[in-house]
Design an enzyme around this catalytic site. Structure first.
Site, mmCIF file in Angstrom:
data_model
loop_
_atom_site.group_PDB
_atom_site.id
_atom_site.type_symbol
_atom_site.label_atom_id
_atom_site.label_comp_id
_atom_site.label_asym_id
_atom_site.label_seq_id
_atom_site.Cartn_x
_atom_site.Cartn_y
_atom_site.Cartn_z
ATOM 1 N N VAL A 280 -1.582 -0.636 2.241
ATOM 2 C CA VAL A 280 -2.506 -1.787 2.202
ATOM 3 C C VAL A 280 -3.956 -1.358 1.958
ATOM 4 O O VAL A 280 -4.877 -2.118 2.217
ATOM 5 C CB VAL A 280 -2.402 -2.632 3.497
ATOM 6 N N HIS A 454 -0.035 11.781 -37.477
ATOM 7 C CA HIS A 454 1.177 10.975 -37.565
ATOM 8 C C HIS A 454 2.387 11.880 -37.424
ATOM 9 O O HIS A 454 2.414 12.940 -38.033
ATOM 10 C CB HIS A 454 1.232 10.255 -38.914
HETATM 11 P P1 AMP Z 1 -4.880 -1.452 -2.632
HETATM 12 O O1 AMP Z 1 -6.058 -1.750 -1.746
HETATM 13 O O2 AMP Z 1 -5.146 -1.587 -4.102
HETATM 14 O O3 AMP Z 1 -4.195 -0.172 -2.279
HETATM 15 O O4 AMP Z 1 -3.809 -2.597 -2.352
HETATM 16 C C1 AMP Z 1 -3.361 -2.941 -1.076
HETATM 17 C C2 AMP Z 1 -2.703 -4.315 -1.169
HETATM 18 O O5 AMP Z 1 -2.078 -4.627 0.083
HETATM 19 C C3 AMP Z 1 -3.703 -5.447 -1.427
HETATM 20 O O6 AMP Z 1 -3.354 -6.077 -2.632
HETATM 21 C C4 AMP Z 1 -3.534 -6.385 -0.215
HETATM 22 O O7 AMP Z 1 -3.579 -7.751 -0.593
HETATM 23 C C5 AMP Z 1 -2.138 -6.035 0.299
HETATM 24 N N1 AMP Z 1 -1.938 -6.352 1.720
HETATM 25 C C6 AMP Z 1 -2.782 -6.106 2.756
HETATM 26 N N2 AMP Z 1 -2.252 -6.530 3.950
HETATM 27 C C7 AMP Z 1 -1.037 -7.081 3.665
HETATM 28 C C8 AMP Z 1 0.024 -7.682 4.445
HETATM 29 N N3 AMP Z 1 -0.066 -7.821 5.779
HETATM 30 N N4 AMP Z 1 1.139 -8.137 3.812
HETATM 31 C C9 AMP Z 1 1.258 -7.983 2.464
HETATM 32 N N5 AMP Z 1 0.306 -7.424 1.684
HETATM 33 C C10 AMP Z 1 -0.826 -6.966 2.246
#
Ligand code: AMP
Ligand code: FAD
Length: 482
Positions: A280, A454
Site C-alpha cells: 500500500v 531494422h
Molecule cells: P503505491 O503507493 O503506488 O505503491 O500503491 C499503493 C496502492 O494501495 C494505492 O493505490 C492505494 O489506493 C492502495 N491501498 C491502500 N490501502 C488500501 C486498502 N486498505 N485496501 C485496498 N487498497 C489499498
C-alpha cells in the site's frame, strides 16, 4: 575524539552510495554510515533497492517469466518441453546471489574510492555533527562540513493487515516465499503490488489484487492503463477495483491461511488466501534519525523538507532519495545524490524534475515520461498524437511478443515532444530514447529523421514519431489531434 570529514552520508542506498562515490571522486573526504545487516550480521550496502527492492524483484520477475514462457509459449516456437517444473528455493537462491554480487560491488567501490565505511545507526545531532551508534551500542561522533541524509523509506503498514512475514507479508516477505501459494491476495494495485503479483501468478498462484481506488493506475495515461488492465487480466490476475480491505484474520493451526474483509460496490465481502502481500505504499524513514535540536524540518507527510537542490532548512545539511519529496524511484535518488555531491564541490548540476521516467516491470512493461493526454487536456495545451501498435512490428512478431503500443505526444505548434507512454516488451529501454530526446528538447520530426536499425523494437519509436505528423509507413495514419 571525533573524526572530521568534508562529507558524512547517512544511508548507503542508491541515493547515499552514489552521493558518497561522487563526493570522493571530487576529492572530498567522505564517510558513509549504514545500519543494514544481513542474517550473518554483516553490514550490507545498497539499501532497499539492492537488497529488497528493484534488484531482487527484477531477478524474480525475470526467472518467473522464463518459466512462464517455457511452459506456455515454447510450443509456438516449435520447441516441445515436457514437465517444466519450478524449484522455488533455487529461484530464491539465484536472486540472493545476484543481490550479494551487487551489494559486494558497492562495498568494493567504497574501498576503491577511499570512502570510510562506518557500521551503525547515524543521527544528525547538529549541522555538522553525526552521532553513530554501533550494533554493540558504542557511540562515536563524526564531524562534517556537509551532511547528506539518504535514509530512504520503509513499507507502510495498515492496522487492518498486520505483517507477520509468514502469512501476511510486505514487499520484503513477498521476495522470500518458500513455495508457490495456491491463493495469493495483494492489497494495492500500485507498481510494487502489480510486479510482485505478476511474479507469483506466473508461477501458478491464483492472484487477486484488491485496490481501494476505482481508477486503475491513476498516474498512467488512461489509454495505456486500460490496455494494461486488459493484458494483466488476460494473464490471470484478478484485479478488484474500488475494493478496500478493512480487516484480516489468520486461521488457527500450523499452516495458516488469512481471511480478509473488504468492501466494494457489492457491499461487504470476504476472501481467503494462503498468503497476503500488503503493498500500500512506502513512507520516508526518519525514525531515530534527527536530534530535535538539529532543527531539520519535515513536511506534513513526514518527508525531510528540501528545495530543488536538496538543501534542507539547515545550511550544510542535504537530504536525497526516498526520504524527500518526489517519486520513490532509485534513478531519481541517484541523480539527487550526484547533484548534491557536485553542488558541495561548487559545481552547478540540477536534476530535471520534469523528466523522471517511470516503469512497471510487468510483462509487457509499462513505461512513461512527461505529460499524458489527461494532463495536457487539463492544462489546455494542443497536441498531436502518434501511436504505433507492436502488432505492426516485425521484430515483436518475430519474438512472439507483440502486445501493446507506443504513444507519443507532441506540441501542435512546435512539434516538441511532450510525453511518451509505452506498454510493450522492453518498454523501459525503448522509453529511454525519448527521455534523451526530451532532455535535448527534440521534436517528433527530429526522431522521424533519425535512422533506426531494422528489425528492432526501437523502430516502433520511429514510427510513433512519424505518426505524430501523419507520416508513418507501416501503419495507416489516422492523424489525431486534441
Ligand atoms: P503505491 O503507493 O503506488 O505503491 O500503491 C499503493 C496502492 O494501495 C494505492 O493505490 C492505494 O489506493 C492502495 N491501498 C491502500 N490501502 C488500501 C486498502 N486498505 N485496501 C485496498 N487498497 C489499498
Ligand atoms: P533506500 O534504498 O531505502 O536506502 C536507505 C538506506 O539508509 C538503507 O540502507 C537504510 O538501512 C539506511 N539507513 C536508514 N536510516 C539510517 C540511519 N539512521 N543510519 C544508518 N543508515 C540508515 N525503484 C526503481 O527505480 N526501480 C524499480 O524497479 C524499483 N523496484 C522496487 C521494488 C520494490 C519491491 C521496492 C520495495 C522498491 C522498489 N523501487 C524501485 C524503489 C527503490 O528501491 C527506492 O526508490 C530506492 O531504494 C531509494 O533509494 P534511497 O537511497 O533513497 O533509500
Amino acid at each position: 575524539m571525533s573524526k572530521e570529514y568534508d562529507v558524512v552520508v547517512i544511508g548507503s542506498g542508491p541515493a547515499g552510495y552514489v552521493a558518497a562515490i561522487r563526493c570522493a571522486q571530487l576529492g572530498l573526504s567522505t564517510a558513509i554510515v549504514e545500519k543494514w545487516r544481513n542474517s550473518n550480521k554483516e553490514t550490507v550496502h545498497g539499501g532497499t533497492c539492492l537488497n529488497v527492492g528493484c534488484i531482487p524483484s527484477k531477478a524474480l520477475l525475470d526467472s518467473s517469466y522464463k518459466y512462464f514462457e517455457a511452459k506456455e509459449h515454447s510450443d509456438v516456437h516449435g520447441i516441445k518441453l515436457q514437465n517444466v517444473k519450478i524449484d522455488v528455493p533455487a529461484m530464491i537462491a539465484r536472486k540472493d546471489k545476484v543481490v550479494s554480487q551487487l551489494t559486494q560491488g558497492v562495498k568494493g567501490l567504497f574501498t576503491a574510492n577511499k570512502i570510510d565505511d562506518i557500521a551503525g545507526a547515524g543521527k544528525v545531532v547538529s549541522k555538522n555533527k553525526v552521532k553513530v551508534i554501533s550494533h554493540d551500542g558504542e557511540e562515536q561522533e563524526l564531524t562534517a562540513k556537509h551532511i547528506i541524509i539518504a535514509a530512504g523509506s520503509v513499507p507502510i503498514n495498515i492496522p487492518s493487515a498486520p505483517i507477520d512475514q509468514e502469512t501476511i507479508v510486505d514487499s520484503t516477505g513477498a521476495l522470500e516465499f518458500k513455495e508457490v501459494p495456491k491463493r495469493l491476495g495483494v492489497i494495492g494495485a500500485g507498481i510494487i503490488g502489480l510486479e510482485l503479483g505478476s511474479v507469483w501468478a506466473r508461477l501458478g498462484s491464483e492472484v487477486v489484487v484488491l485496490e481501494a481506488l476505482e481508477d486503475f493506475l491513476p498516474a498512467v495515461d488512461k489509454q495505456i492503463a486500460k490496455e494494461t488492465l486488459k493484458i494483466l487480466e488476460k494473464q490471470g490476475l484478478e484485479i478488484k477495483l474500488g475494493a478496500r480491505v478493512t480487516d484480516t484474520k489468520l486461521s488457527k493451526g500450523a499452516k495458516k491461511t488469512v481471511t480478509i474483509d473488504f468492501s466494494d460496490t457489492q457491499g461487504d465481502q470476504k476472501a481467503e488466501f494462503d498468503k497476503l502481500i500488503v503493498a500500500v505504499g512506502r513512507r520516508p524513514f526518519t525514525d531515530d534519525l534527527l536530534e530535535v535540536s538539529a532543527g531539520v524540518e519535515l513536511d506534513e507527510r513526514g518527508f525531510i523538507k528540501v528545495n530543488d537542490q536538496c538543501e534542507t532548512n539547515v545550511p550544510g545539511v542535504h537530504a536525497v532519495g526516498d526520504v524527500v519529496r518526489g517519486p520513490m524511484l532509485a534513478h531519481k535518488a541517484m541523480e539527487e545524490g550526484i547533484m548534491v555531491a557536485e553542488r558541495i564541490a561548487d559545481k552547478k548540476m540540477q536534476v530535471n524534475y520534469d523528466l523522471i521516467p517511470s516503469v512497471i516491470y510487468t510483462h509487457p512493461e509499462i513505461a512513461w515520461i512527461g505529460k499524458n493526454e489527461e494532463e495536457l487536456k487539463a492544462s489546455g495545451i494542443d497536441y498531436n498524437i502518434g501511436v504505433f501498435p507492436f502488432a505492426a512490428s516485425g521484430r515483436a512478431l518475430a519474438a512472439n511478443d507483440s502486445d501493446g503500443l507506443i504513444k507519443l505526444l507532441a506540441d501542435t505548434q512546435t512539434d516538441r515532444i511532450l510525453g511518451c507512454h509505452i506498454i510493450g516488451a522492453s518498454a523501459a529501454d525503448l522509453l529511454q530514447q525519448i527521455v534523451i530526446a526530451m532532455e535535448f528538447s527534440a521534436s517528433a520530426e527530429d526522431i522521424g529523421l533519425t535512422m533506426f536499425s531494422h528489425p528492432s523494437l526501437s523502430e516502433g519509436v520511429h514510427e510513433a514519431a512519424l505518426a505524430v505528423n501523419g507520416h508513418a509507413i507501416h501503419i495507416s495514419n489516422r492523424k489525431r489531434r486534441k
